[in-house]
Design a protein around this motif. Sequence first.
Motif, PDB file in Angstrom:
ATOM      1  N   LEU A  93      -4.375  -6.058  20.778  1.00  0.00           N
ATOM      2  CA  LEU A  93      -4.753  -5.981  22.183  1.00  0.00           C
ATOM      3  C   LEU A  93      -4.102  -7.100  22.983  1.00  0.00           C
ATOM      4  N   PHE A  94      -4.166  -8.321  22.471  1.00  0.00           N
ATOM      5  CA  PHE A  94      -3.556  -9.456  23.154  1.00  0.00           C
ATOM      6  C   PHE A  94      -2.044  -9.252  23.300  1.00  0.00           C
ATOM      7  N   ALA A  95      -1.381  -8.843  22.221  1.00  0.00           N
ATOM      8  CA  ALA A  95       0.067  -8.646  22.257  1.00  0.00           C
ATOM      9  C   ALA A  95       0.452  -7.537  23.238  1.00  0.00           C
ATOM     10  N   HIS A  96      -0.353  -6.485  23.295  1.00  0.00           N
ATOM     11  CA  HIS A  96      -0.063  -5.382  24.216  1.00  0.00           C
ATOM     12  C   HIS A  96      -0.174  -5.850  25.666  1.00  0.00           C
ATOM     13  N   LEU A  97      -1.232  -6.580  25.994  1.00  0.00           N
ATOM     14  CA  LEU A  97      -1.409  -7.072  27.360  1.00  0.00           C
ATOM     15  C   LEU A  97      -0.318  -8.062  27.733  1.00  0.00           C
ATOM     16  N   GLN A  98       0.067  -8.902  26.781  1.00  0.00           N
ATOM     17  CA  GLN A  98       1.142  -9.854  27.048  1.00  0.00           C
ATOM     18  C   GLN A  98       2.455  -9.132  27.320  1.00  0.00           C
ATOM     19  N   SER A  99       2.723  -8.066  26.565  1.00  0.00           N
ATOM     20  CA  SER A  99       3.952  -7.300  26.770  1.00  0.00           C
ATOM     21  C   SER A  99       3.977  -6.681  28.165  1.00  0.00           C
ATOM     22  N   LEU A 100       2.843  -6.119  28.588  1.00  0.00           N
ATOM     23  CA  LEU A 100       2.759  -5.551  29.927  1.00  0.00           C
ATOM     24  C   LEU A 100       3.002  -6.622  30.989  1.00  0.00           C
ATOM     25  N   ARG A 101       2.408  -7.786  30.773  1.00  0.00           N
ATOM     26  CA  ARG A 101       2.546  -8.855  31.762  1.00  0.00           C
ATOM     27  C   ARG A 101       3.981  -9.379  31.806  1.00  0.00           C
ATOM     28  N   HIS A 102       4.635  -9.499  30.658  1.00  0.00           N
ATOM     29  CA  HIS A 102       6.018  -9.964  30.637  1.00  0.00           C
ATOM     30  C   HIS A 102       6.925  -9.023  31.431  1.00  0.00           C
ATOM     31  N   HIS A 103       6.744  -7.725  31.235  1.00  0.00           N
ATOM     32  CA  HIS A 103       7.557  -6.754  31.981  1.00  0.00           C
ATOM     33  C   HIS A 103       7.272  -6.856  33.476  1.00  0.00           C
TER      34      HIS A 103
END
Length: 249
Positions: free
Chosen positions: A34-44
Amino acid sequence: MSSPCQLEFVLSWANKFQEFKSQSWTPTDESVELFAHLQSLRHHAWVSRLRTSKGSEEAILTDVFLADPAIRVLAAASRCIYSIDRRDKVLPLIDESFLSHREVRCDAVELLMQSIRRRHFWARTLNRLRSYLEAWTDWLLGSIAAAWKLPAACMVPFGFSRQRISEVTYELQEESIQPTDKWNHWFRIQGIRRSMRGFGEFLPPFPEWDMQLRFAMNSLLHAQRLPSESCSLEIDARFNRLEALLGMH
């Protein structure tokens, strides 16, 4: 994470993380994903906004820099998990988040320096905040290395100053040495909080993700209750009263 409230959350979360031992920090697969998914969205979203948006750089850059402590602490700690099975599952996801963040951060620093040369007031204030956060992140990494009985070299790749991390780790691991940076650390945190007030009130760039990110970060700590965020705000209020009294003389 760009609001003062989010800053308070990052500070309190990181302090809570310090209580763990390398053998006892075992985040679940679901919490890490969950953390990695949210971070990926935020990076994009960071990259997209930095390339296309004009006039919103202040909020985006602040969000990038305030994300530093949590991402760097997790990246360092994921390599030090005691269980090999857990480390093999956690490491790739957190490592990808850290590398993506570092790439975006390099672009953010370049844009910040350009804004300083253009004499934007907010850029100078943000650069001071960045300096405070870098020093505090190094202190945090060194203190975690000491608490987990690890060599400072394990944390160095994720900090900013090898010497600072090593000094903090050495002082905190040696019982005979009185840590010299204790008060400096405390005042540095106050500097971070007070620098944030230089930006005034503005909404975080991605408010719809704020609560989700809080939940994800809490779940990495087994959703344990964090210290109250109001404590530091009370400290700020006392500083304001003190400054007002000094200003009268």
